[in-house]
Motif scaffolding. Structure first.
Motif, PDB file in Angstrom:
ATOM      1  N   GLY A 199      40.309  76.793  18.207  1.00 19.88           N
ATOM      2  CA  GLY A 199      39.146  75.933  18.381  1.00 19.88           C
ATOM      3  C   GLY A 199      39.426  74.645  19.118  1.00 19.88           C
ATOM      4  O   GLY A 199      38.507  73.871  19.380  1.00 19.88           O
ATOM      5  N   SER A 200      40.682  74.405  19.472  1.00 18.01           N
ATOM      6  CA  SER A 200      41.004  73.206  20.237  1.00 18.01           C
ATOM      7  C   SER A 200      40.538  73.377  21.678  1.00 18.01           C
ATOM      8  O   SER A 200      40.198  74.480  22.115  1.00 18.01           O
ATOM      9  N   PHE A 201      40.526  72.288  22.420  1.00 23.00           N
ATOM     10  CA  PHE A 201      40.084  72.338  23.818  1.00 23.00           C
ATOM     11  C   PHE A 201      40.919  73.324  24.617  1.00 23.00           C
ATOM     12  O   PHE A 201      40.391  74.166  25.330  1.00 23.00           O
ATOM     13  N   TRP A 202      42.250  73.211  24.517  1.00 16.28           N
ATOM     14  CA  TRP A 202      43.117  74.086  25.297  1.00 16.28           C
ATOM     15  C   TRP A 202      43.074  75.530  24.779  1.00 16.28           C
ATOM     16  O   TRP A 202      43.296  76.467  25.543  1.00 16.28           O
ATOM     17  N   GLY A 203      42.792  75.705  23.502  1.00 19.55           N
ATOM     18  CA  GLY A 203      42.614  77.059  22.983  1.00 19.55           C
ATOM     19  C   GLY A 203      41.392  77.735  23.574  1.00 19.55           C
ATOM     20  O   GLY A 203      41.414  78.923  23.898  1.00 19.55           O
ATOM     21  N   VAL A 204      40.316  76.970  23.755  1.00 22.85           N
ATOM     22  CA  VAL A 204      39.100  77.510  24.370  1.00 22.85           C
ATOM     23  C   VAL A 204      39.347  77.813  25.843  1.00 22.85           C
ATOM     24  O   VAL A 204      38.933  78.856  26.351  1.00 22.85           O
ATOM     25  N   ILE A 205      40.038  76.906  26.550  1.00 23.55           N
ATOM     26  CA  ILE A 205      40.354  77.140  27.961  1.00 23.55           C
ATOM     27  C   ILE A 205      41.216  78.389  28.106  1.00 23.55           C
ATOM     28  O   ILE A 205      40.977  79.227  28.979  1.00 23.55           O
ATOM     29  N   LEU A 206      42.216  78.536  27.243  1.00 24.13           N
ATOM     30  CA  LEU A 206      43.062  79.730  27.275  1.00 24.13           C
ATOM     31  C   LEU A 206      42.242  80.983  26.980  1.00 24.13           C
ATOM     32  O   LEU A 206      42.444  82.030  27.607  1.00 24.13           O
ATOM     33  N   GLY A 207      41.297  80.900  26.063  1.00 23.53           N
ATOM     34  CA  GLY A 207      40.429  82.039  25.769  1.00 23.53           C
ATOM     35  C   GLY A 207      39.584  82.437  26.970  1.00 23.53           C
ATOM     36  O   GLY A 207      39.395  83.622  27.247  1.00 23.53           O
ATOM     37  N   LEU A 208      39.076  81.458  27.711  1.00 27.68           N
ATOM     38  CA  LEU A 208      38.302  81.763  28.910  1.00 27.68           C
ATOM     39  C   LEU A 208      39.168  82.400  29.994  1.00 27.68           C
ATOM     40  O   LEU A 208      38.734  83.329  30.686  1.00 27.68           O
ATOM     41  N   LEU A 209      40.401  81.918  30.127  1.00 27.38           N
ATOM     42  CA  LEU A 209      41.306  82.520  31.106  1.00 27.38           C
ATOM     43  C   LEU A 209      41.702  83.940  30.707  1.00 27.38           C
ATOM     44  O   LEU A 209      41.814  84.831  31.555  1.00 27.38           O
ATOM     45  N   GLN A 210      41.897  84.156  29.427  1.00 25.12           N
ATOM     46  CA  GLN A 210      42.222  85.508  28.956  1.00 25.12           C
ATOM     47  C   GLN A 210      41.046  86.451  29.185  1.00 25.12           C
ATOM     48  O   GLN A 210      41.244  87.634  29.465  1.00 25.12           O
ATOM     49  N   ALA A 211      39.830  85.944  29.074  1.00 25.07           N
ATOM     50  CA  ALA A 211      38.652  86.774  29.302  1.00 25.07           C
ATOM     51  C   ALA A 211      38.566  87.226  30.752  1.00 25.07           C
ATOM     52  O   ALA A 211      38.033  88.296  31.037  1.00 25.07           O
TER      53      ALA A 211
END
Length: 66
Positions: A37-49
């Motif tokens: 749920g952190s900012f970089w966790g969300v960014i990483l999730g978008l990149l993984q998508a």
């Protein structure tokens, strides 16, 4: 023909684009929900998508021994 001498191009990729958009949104929701749920966790999730099909193809080729 148009008046400038060039022909027209018809692109009929709309349905596939919509399917890919739905796949991206679904993958983004999955990877973001798995993050912390952190900012970089969300960014990483978008990149993984974006790149999840690469992982699927890699694992399928590994399973079939190619």
């Amino acid at each position: 023909m148009t008046s400038n001498g060039r022909g027209s191009t018809i692109v009929r990729d709309g349905p596939w684009g919509f399917i890919f958009l739905l796949a991206y949104v679904g993958a983004a929701i999955y990877f973001i929900s798995e993050s912390d749920g952190s900012f970089w966790g969300v960014i990483l999730g978008l990149l993984q998508a974006v790149v999840w099909p690469v992982y699927v193809i890699f694992h399928v080729l590994t399973l079939i021994g190619a």
